[in-house]
Scaffold this motif. Structure first.
Motif, PDB file in Angstrom:
ATOM      1  N   HIS A 199       3.374  54.725 -16.554  1.00  0.00           N
ATOM      2  CA  HIS A 199       4.629  54.264 -17.160  1.00  0.00           C
ATOM      3  C   HIS A 199       4.931  55.029 -18.451  1.00  0.00           C
ATOM      4  CE1 HIS A 199       7.894  51.505 -18.082  1.00  0.00           C
ATOM      5  NE2 HIS A 199       7.400  51.359 -19.302  1.00  0.00           N
ATOM      6  N   GLU A 200       3.911  55.229 -19.277  1.00  0.00           N
ATOM      7  CA  GLU A 200       4.133  55.916 -20.544  1.00  0.00           C
ATOM      8  C   GLU A 200       4.225  57.432 -20.388  1.00  0.00           C
ATOM      9  OE1 GLU A 200      -0.051  56.437 -22.724  1.00  0.00           O
ATOM     10  OE2 GLU A 200       0.238  54.381 -22.004  1.00  0.00           O
ATOM     11  N   PRO A 230       8.235  59.659 -18.739  1.00  0.00           N
ATOM     12  CA  PRO A 230       9.313  60.284 -19.534  1.00  0.00           C
ATOM     13  C   PRO A 230       8.940  61.672 -20.063  1.00  0.00           C
ATOM     14  CG  PRO A 230       9.070  57.976 -20.104  1.00  0.00           C
ATOM     15  CD  PRO A 230       7.901  58.313 -19.238  1.00  0.00           C
ATOM     16  N   LYS A 231       7.711  61.819 -20.530  1.00  0.00           N
ATOM     17  CA  LYS A 231       7.237  63.100 -21.045  1.00  0.00           C
ATOM     18  C   LYS A 231       7.207  64.157 -19.933  1.00  0.00           C
ATOM     19  CE  LYS A 231       3.047  65.255 -22.911  1.00  0.00           C
ATOM     20  NZ  LYS A 231       1.629  65.014 -23.340  1.00  0.00           N
ATOM     21  N   LEU A 261       9.016  64.177 -17.138  1.00  0.00           N
ATOM     22  CA  LEU A 261      10.388  64.512 -16.753  1.00  0.00           C
ATOM     23  C   LEU A 261      11.008  65.494 -17.748  1.00  0.00           C
ATOM     24  CD1 LEU A 261      11.841  61.075 -15.581  1.00  0.00           C
ATOM     25  CD2 LEU A 261      10.965  62.948 -14.167  1.00  0.00           C
ATOM     26  N   GLU A 262      10.747  65.283 -19.009  1.00  0.00           N
ATOM     27  CA  GLU A 262      11.249  66.208 -20.042  1.00  0.00           C
ATOM     28  C   GLU A 262      10.677  67.607 -19.819  1.00  0.00           C
ATOM     29  OE1 GLU A 262      11.112  66.659 -24.928  1.00  0.00           O
ATOM     30  OE2 GLU A 262      10.600  64.744 -23.964  1.00  0.00           O
ATOM     31  N   ALA A 283      10.943  58.769  -9.956  1.00  0.00           N
ATOM     32  CA  ALA A 283      11.595  59.141 -11.209  1.00  0.00           C
ATOM     33  C   ALA A 283      12.160  60.546 -11.137  1.00  0.00           C
ATOM     34  CB  ALA A 283      10.606  59.022 -12.366  1.00  0.00           C
ATOM     35  N   ALA A 342      16.105  61.764 -11.282  1.00  0.00           N
ATOM     36  CA  ALA A 342      16.521  62.746 -12.281  1.00  0.00           C
ATOM     37  C   ALA A 342      17.003  64.047 -11.637  1.00  0.00           C
ATOM     38  CB  ALA A 342      15.363  63.031 -13.225  1.00  0.00           C
TER      39      ALA A 342
END
Length: 290
Positions: free
Chosen positions: A76-77, A80-81, A83-84, A113, A117
């Motif tokens: 979960h944490e 995002p990293k 995907l960036e 995810a 995206a």
């Protein structure tokens, strides 16, 4: 609701990097494909279920790409990293400890995810324990259902089996060697004495297939205990379909026959009622002479 999406993995201009899902060997290093090796060498980052385990694989093939820990407890944490990182134009290979990512292993959340995206997700073919064991089992390969790991508690496991009692598909399960005997006992109580194949140490030097009825395989465990990673493959309900001889039996005789084969009374009554289009409650009352 997810929006409609068309992915053309290798056509058109791409700004973002790709997420590659790379299978790893389930025991034999030589099962690593040339394409998988090339992918691991050329991506910018490898997401690993266990970096220490994957490092052994990378060292074996002299691959120096950096790793990022990615497992069910930190996904979960980390997403995002990652995907960036992908949006910056760099590519990632995601691997589990053994076999295909997302199959009884982490990875599915990252795939979802990435798709959301609009990042290309490319799966590479390779080692998969369930399918590999199935095609050598001798049981009908199609149709089949892969379930992965079973519930551990006896009551939950029995409930699971009874919910799948009439499924015609060959069923594939992963299981710990410490629970195999108990699982087979529970399976026999629900399914009766079906044909089963117990597979252990797939692709390794001690690879072994035990083929027979559930009772026969259970008996073999008493004489020859097992170690190592295991799969259980069990025949579907069509192998237990009602034969012409069975139809010559009365419904009550058919129930008694199934009980003698190892089914619990209520399960046997339920099965006979379903096979013969009878009312289960009425058959239950007749059997117990109510």
């Amino acid at each position: 609701m997810e929006k409609f999406n068309i992915q053309r993995s290798f056509k058109g201009e791409k700004v973002a990097g790709k997420l590659y899902l790379v299978p790893t060997p389930i025991g034999n290093m030589q099962d690593m494909t040339l394409r998988s090796l090339e992918t691991l060498k050329t991506v910018d980052l490898i997401c690993s279920e266990d970096t220490r385990n994957t490092l052994r694989l990378l060292n074996h093939f002299e691959i120096k790409v950096p790793q990022e820990s990615f497992h069910e407890h930190n996904s979960h944490e980390k997403i995002p990293k990652l995907l960036e990182f992908l949006h910056s134009g760099k590519s990632i290979a995601q691997v589990s400890d053994a076999g295909m990512p997302s199959i009884s292993d982490p990875g599915h959340d990252l795939v979802k995810a990435a798709i959301a995206a609009e990042i290309d997700v490319v799966a590479l073919p390779g080692a998969s324990a369930g399918i590999t064991a199935l095609i050598a089992s001798g049981l009908v390969p199609q149709p089949h259902i892969f379930y992965g790991f079973l519930p551990r508690k006896k009551g939950e496991q029995r409930q699971f089996f009874e919910s799948k009692l009439y499924y015609p598909e060959t069923q594939i399960f992963y299981e710990s060697p410490f629970r195999v005997a108990d699982t087979l006992e529970n399976m026999k109580e629900s399914y009766g004495n079906r044909h089963v194949v117990l597979v252990r140490e797939l692709t390794k030097i001690y690879e072994e297939y035990r083929r027979g009825t559930i009772s026969e395989v259970l008996s073999s465990l008493t004489d020859q205990p097992i170690k190592g990673e295991c799969l259980i493959i069990v025949s579907g309900a069509d192998e237990n379909a009602v034969s012409t001889d069975e139809l010559e039996l009365t419904a009550l005789e058919a129930v008694s026959t199934l009980i003698a084969e190892g089914l619990k009374t209520n399960v046997a009554i339920k099965q006979v009622a379903k096979e013969r289009g009878l009312n289960r409650q009425e058959l239950y009352a007749q059997f117990h002479d109510l």
